[in-house]
Write a protein that holds these residues in place. Sequence first.
Motif, PDB file in Angstrom:
ATOM      1  N   LYS A  33     -24.478  15.934  54.079  1.00  0.00           N
ATOM      2  CA  LYS A  33     -24.324  14.500  53.807  1.00  0.00           C
ATOM      3  C   LYS A  33     -24.588  13.665  55.062  1.00  0.00           C
ATOM      4  N   TYR A  34     -24.098  14.155  56.222  1.00  0.00           N
ATOM      5  CA  TYR A  34     -24.240  13.377  57.456  1.00  0.00           C
ATOM      6  C   TYR A  34     -25.428  13.836  58.311  1.00  0.00           C
ATOM      7  N   ASN A  35     -26.256  14.705  57.720  1.00  0.00           N
ATOM      8  CA  ASN A  35     -27.514  15.108  58.372  1.00  0.00           C
ATOM      9  C   ASN A  35     -27.357  15.656  59.788  1.00  0.00           C
ATOM     10  N   CYS A  36     -26.329  16.436  60.006  1.00  0.00           N
ATOM     11  CA  CYS A  36     -26.124  17.025  61.334  1.00  0.00           C
ATOM     12  C   CYS A  36     -27.341  17.866  61.755  1.00  0.00           C
ATOM     13  N   HIS A  37     -27.998  18.487  60.756  1.00  0.00           N
ATOM     14  CA  HIS A  37     -29.116  19.391  61.070  1.00  0.00           C
ATOM     15  C   HIS A  37     -30.342  18.665  61.610  1.00  0.00           C
ATOM     16  N   CYS A  71     -30.386  16.790  64.163  1.00  0.00           N
ATOM     17  CA  CYS A  71     -30.336  16.887  65.627  1.00  0.00           C
ATOM     18  C   CYS A  71     -29.824  18.240  66.112  1.00  0.00           C
ATOM     19  N   HIS A  72     -29.132  18.976  65.232  1.00  0.00           N
ATOM     20  CA  HIS A  72     -28.495  20.226  65.676  1.00  0.00           C
ATOM     21  C   HIS A  72     -29.085  21.422  64.954  1.00  0.00           C
ATOM     22  N   GLN A  73     -29.001  22.597  65.603  1.00  0.00           N
ATOM     23  CA  GLN A  73     -29.433  23.824  64.961  1.00  0.00           C
ATOM     24  C   GLN A  73     -28.214  24.654  64.551  1.00  0.00           C
ATOM     25  N   PHE A 124     -33.698  19.515  67.476  1.00  0.00           N
ATOM     26  CA  PHE A 124     -33.462  19.947  68.860  1.00  0.00           C
ATOM     27  C   PHE A 124     -33.011  18.834  69.800  1.00  0.00           C
ATOM     28  N   LEU A 125     -32.534  17.716  69.221  1.00  0.00           N
ATOM     29  CA  LEU A 125     -32.021  16.667  70.104  1.00  0.00           C
ATOM     30  C   LEU A 125     -30.669  17.091  70.693  1.00  0.00           C
ATOM     31  N   GLY A 126     -29.838  17.687  69.847  1.00  0.00           N
ATOM     32  CA  GLY A 126     -28.524  18.158  70.298  1.00  0.00           C
ATOM     33  C   GLY A 126     -28.496  19.675  70.385  1.00  0.00           C
ATOM     34  N   PRO A 127     -27.382  20.233  70.883  1.00  0.00           N
ATOM     35  CA  PRO A 127     -27.290  21.689  71.047  1.00  0.00           C
ATOM     36  C   PRO A 127     -27.084  22.446  69.728  1.00  0.00           C
ATOM     37  N   GLU A 160     -15.797  27.863  68.429  1.00  0.00           N
ATOM     38  CA  GLU A 160     -15.027  28.597  69.442  1.00  0.00           C
ATOM     39  C   GLU A 160     -14.440  27.656  70.494  1.00  0.00           C
ATOM     40  N   LYS A 161     -15.044  26.452  70.612  1.00  0.00           N
ATOM     41  CA  LYS A 161     -14.514  25.500  71.590  1.00  0.00           C
ATOM     42  C   LYS A 161     -13.309  24.747  71.036  1.00  0.00           C
ATOM     43  N   GLY A 162     -13.018  24.935  69.760  1.00  0.00           N
ATOM     44  CA  GLY A 162     -11.801  24.375  69.192  1.00  0.00           C
ATOM     45  C   GLY A 162     -12.014  23.136  68.333  1.00  0.00           C
ATOM     46  N   HIS A 178     -10.345  20.284  68.216  1.00  0.00           N
ATOM     47  CA  HIS A 178     -10.262  18.965  68.854  1.00  0.00           C
ATOM     48  C   HIS A 178     -11.530  18.632  69.637  1.00  0.00           C
ATOM     49  N   TYR A 179     -12.197  19.669  70.140  1.00  0.00           N
ATOM     50  CA  TYR A 179     -13.460  19.463  70.842  1.00  0.00           C
ATOM     51  C   TYR A 179     -14.489  18.877  69.877  1.00  0.00           C
ATOM     52  N   VAL A 180     -14.624  19.504  68.713  1.00  0.00           N
ATOM     53  CA  VAL A 180     -15.595  19.035  67.708  1.00  0.00           C
ATOM     54  C   VAL A 180     -15.187  17.654  67.209  1.00  0.00           C
ATOM     55  N   ALA A 206     -13.546  15.367  68.698  1.00  0.00           N
ATOM     56  CA  ALA A 206     -13.787  14.317  69.701  1.00  0.00           C
ATOM     57  C   ALA A 206     -15.233  13.834  69.639  1.00  0.00           C
ATOM     58  N   PHE A 207     -16.172  14.759  69.458  1.00  0.00           N
ATOM     59  CA  PHE A 207     -17.582  14.357  69.343  1.00  0.00           C
ATOM     60  C   PHE A 207     -17.806  13.552  68.071  1.00  0.00           C
ATOM     61  N   LEU A 208     -17.164  13.961  66.986  1.00  0.00           N
ATOM     62  CA  LEU A 208     -17.361  13.257  65.718  1.00  0.00           C
ATOM     63  C   LEU A 208     -16.791  11.839  65.784  1.00  0.00           C
ATOM     64  N   GLY A 253     -18.816  10.195  69.278  1.00  0.00           N
ATOM     65  CA  GLY A 253     -20.246  10.344  69.517  1.00  0.00           C
ATOM     66  C   GLY A 253     -20.495  10.708  70.958  1.00  0.00           C
ATOM     67  N   ALA A 254     -21.744  10.673  71.352  1.00  0.00           N
ATOM     68  CA  ALA A 254     -22.117  10.968  72.747  1.00  0.00           C
ATOM     69  C   ALA A 254     -23.371  10.154  73.031  1.00  0.00           C
ATOM     70  N   ALA A 255     -23.981  10.401  74.166  1.00  0.00           N
ATOM     71  CA  ALA A 255     -25.132   9.599  74.576  1.00  0.00           C
ATOM     72  C   ALA A 255     -26.121   9.376  73.425  1.00  0.00           C
ATOM     73  N   SER A 256     -26.603  10.454  72.818  1.00  0.00           N
ATOM     74  CA  SER A 256     -27.587  10.302  71.740  1.00  0.00           C
ATOM     75  C   SER A 256     -27.028  10.706  70.388  1.00  0.00           C
ATOM     76  N   GLN A 304     -12.996  20.234  56.578  1.00  0.00           N
ATOM     77  CA  GLN A 304     -13.958  21.042  55.827  1.00  0.00           C
ATOM     78  C   GLN A 304     -15.149  21.416  56.711  1.00  0.00           C
ATOM     79  N   LEU A 305     -15.630  20.432  57.469  1.00  0.00           N
ATOM     80  CA  LEU A 305     -16.759  20.681  58.365  1.00  0.00           C
ATOM     81  C   LEU A 305     -16.403  21.768  59.379  1.00  0.00           C
ATOM     82  N   PHE A 306     -15.163  21.720  59.876  1.00  0.00           N
ATOM     83  CA  PHE A 306     -14.769  22.708  60.872  1.00  0.00           C
ATOM     84  C   PHE A 306     -14.715  24.115  60.253  1.00  0.00           C
TER      85      PHE A 306
HETATM   86  C1  HEC Z   1     -28.887  11.559  66.158  1.00  0.00           C
HETATM   87  C2  HEC Z   1     -28.704  12.919  66.537  1.00  0.00           C
HETATM   88  C3  HEC Z   1     -27.384  13.598  66.203  1.00  0.00           C
HETATM   89  C4  HEC Z   1     -26.767  13.733  64.982  1.00  0.00           C
HETATM   90  C5  HEC Z   1     -27.223  13.190  63.637  1.00  0.00           C
HETATM   91  C6  HEC Z   1     -25.583  14.521  65.219  1.00  0.00           C
HETATM   92  N1  HEC Z   1     -25.475  14.851  66.546  1.00  0.00           N
HETATM   93 FE1  HEC Z   1     -24.027  15.976  67.399  1.00  0.00          FE
HETATM   94  N2  HEC Z   1     -24.889  15.755  69.232  1.00  0.00           N
HETATM   95  C7  HEC Z   1     -26.087  15.118  69.448  1.00  0.00           C
HETATM   96  C8  HEC Z   1     -26.414  15.234  70.878  1.00  0.00           C
HETATM   97  C9  HEC Z   1     -27.659  14.665  71.552  1.00  0.00           C
HETATM   98  C10 HEC Z   1     -25.372  15.965  71.478  1.00  0.00           C
HETATM   99  C11 HEC Z   1     -25.198  16.331  72.962  1.00  0.00           C
HETATM  100  C12 HEC Z   1     -24.423  15.222  73.597  1.00  0.00           C
HETATM  101  C13 HEC Z   1     -24.002  15.496  75.006  1.00  0.00           C
HETATM  102  O1  HEC Z   1     -23.763  16.672  75.344  1.00  0.00           O
HETATM  103  O2  HEC Z   1     -23.882  14.515  75.750  1.00  0.00           O
HETATM  104  C14 HEC Z   1     -24.423  16.288  70.414  1.00  0.00           C
HETATM  105  C15 HEC Z   1     -23.265  17.015  70.595  1.00  0.00           C
HETATM  106  C16 HEC Z   1     -22.454  17.471  69.581  1.00  0.00           C
HETATM  107  C17 HEC Z   1     -21.327  18.368  69.749  1.00  0.00           C
HETATM  108  C18 HEC Z   1     -20.869  19.005  71.063  1.00  0.00           C
HETATM  109  C19 HEC Z   1     -21.650  20.299  71.216  1.00  0.00           C
HETATM  110  C20 HEC Z   1     -21.321  21.102  72.465  1.00  0.00           C
HETATM  111  O3  HEC Z   1     -21.538  22.336  72.427  1.00  0.00           O
HETATM  112  O4  HEC Z   1     -20.895  20.541  73.452  1.00  0.00           O
HETATM  113  C21 HEC Z   1     -20.806  18.582  68.512  1.00  0.00           C
HETATM  114  C22 HEC Z   1     -19.608  19.474  68.161  1.00  0.00           C
HETATM  115  C23 HEC Z   1     -21.596  17.830  67.556  1.00  0.00           C
HETATM  116  N3  HEC Z   1     -22.585  17.176  68.252  1.00  0.00           N
HETATM  117  C24 HEC Z   1     -21.375  17.824  66.192  1.00  0.00           C
HETATM  118  C25 HEC Z   1     -22.136  17.090  65.288  1.00  0.00           C
HETATM  119  C26 HEC Z   1     -21.909  17.105  63.868  1.00  0.00           C
HETATM  120  C27 HEC Z   1     -20.842  17.928  63.168  1.00  0.00           C
HETATM  121  C28 HEC Z   1     -22.817  16.262  63.312  1.00  0.00           C
HETATM  122  C29 HEC Z   1     -22.909  15.836  61.875  1.00  0.00           C
HETATM  123  C30 HEC Z   1     -21.731  15.183  61.322  1.00  0.00           C
HETATM  124  C31 HEC Z   1     -23.642  15.745  64.400  1.00  0.00           C
HETATM  125  N4  HEC Z   1     -23.202  16.274  65.580  1.00  0.00           N
HETATM  126  C32 HEC Z   1     -24.696  14.887  64.222  1.00  0.00           C
HETATM  127  C33 HEC Z   1     -26.864  14.447  68.524  1.00  0.00           C
HETATM  128  C34 HEC Z   1     -26.572  14.322  67.181  1.00  0.00           C
END
Ligand code: HEC
Length: 134
Positions: free
Chosen positions: A51-55, A57-59, A66-69, A76-78, A80-82, A84-86, A89-92, A105-107
Amino acid sequence: MNKWVSITFVLLSTAFLLFSWNIYRDEAVYEKKPADYDAEMQKQGRLVWQKYNCHVCHQLYGLGGFLGPDLTNVSEKGYHYVDAFLKNGAASMPAFNLTEEETNQLFEFLKASNASGSSNPKEYRKLWNGMIEQ
Ligand code: HEC
C-alpha cells in the motif's frame, strides 16, 4: 537420432543431475532462522508494504528499488528503529503516518523476511563449485 546427439543429451542430463544434487545436499546455505512471527499479521503487513510502496525505494532479498537500503534483515535492528524511520522519515524517505496496527503488521512482515532470507549479497563468498558461503 544421431549417436552424438544422444551422447550429448546423456552427458548434459548427468551434469544437471549432479549439480542439482550438489546444490540441495548443502543445507547450510539454505538454513532458515527461527520463524518467530505471527503468520496472520505478516500477511496483513505485506499489504501495508504494498500500500505504501516501500519496494519503490527498498529491496527485499535484493529485489526492489535502490534509493534506500535492503530491508530483508532490518527487523534485527528492532521495532523502535523501524518505527523511528516510519514516523520521521529520513533525507530521501518521506515520513509515513501509519496507524500503530499497520506498523505492527509491517514489522511482522519484516520479521518474516528476516526469517526466510539474507540481504547484502556482497558478503557472500563464491566457492570453487559455484556455491556461496556467507
Ligand atoms: C521515496 C523513497 C522511499 C520510500 C517510498 C520508503 N523509503 Fe525507507 N528509506 C529511504 C532511504 C533513502 C533510506 C535511507 C535513509 C538514510 O539512511 O538516511 C531509508 C531508510 C529506511 C529504513 C532504515 C534502514 C536501515 O537499515 O537503516 C527503514 C527501516 C525504512 N526506510 C523503512 C521503510 C518502509 C517500511 C517503507 C514503506 C512504508 C519505506 N521505508 C519507504 C527511502 C524510502
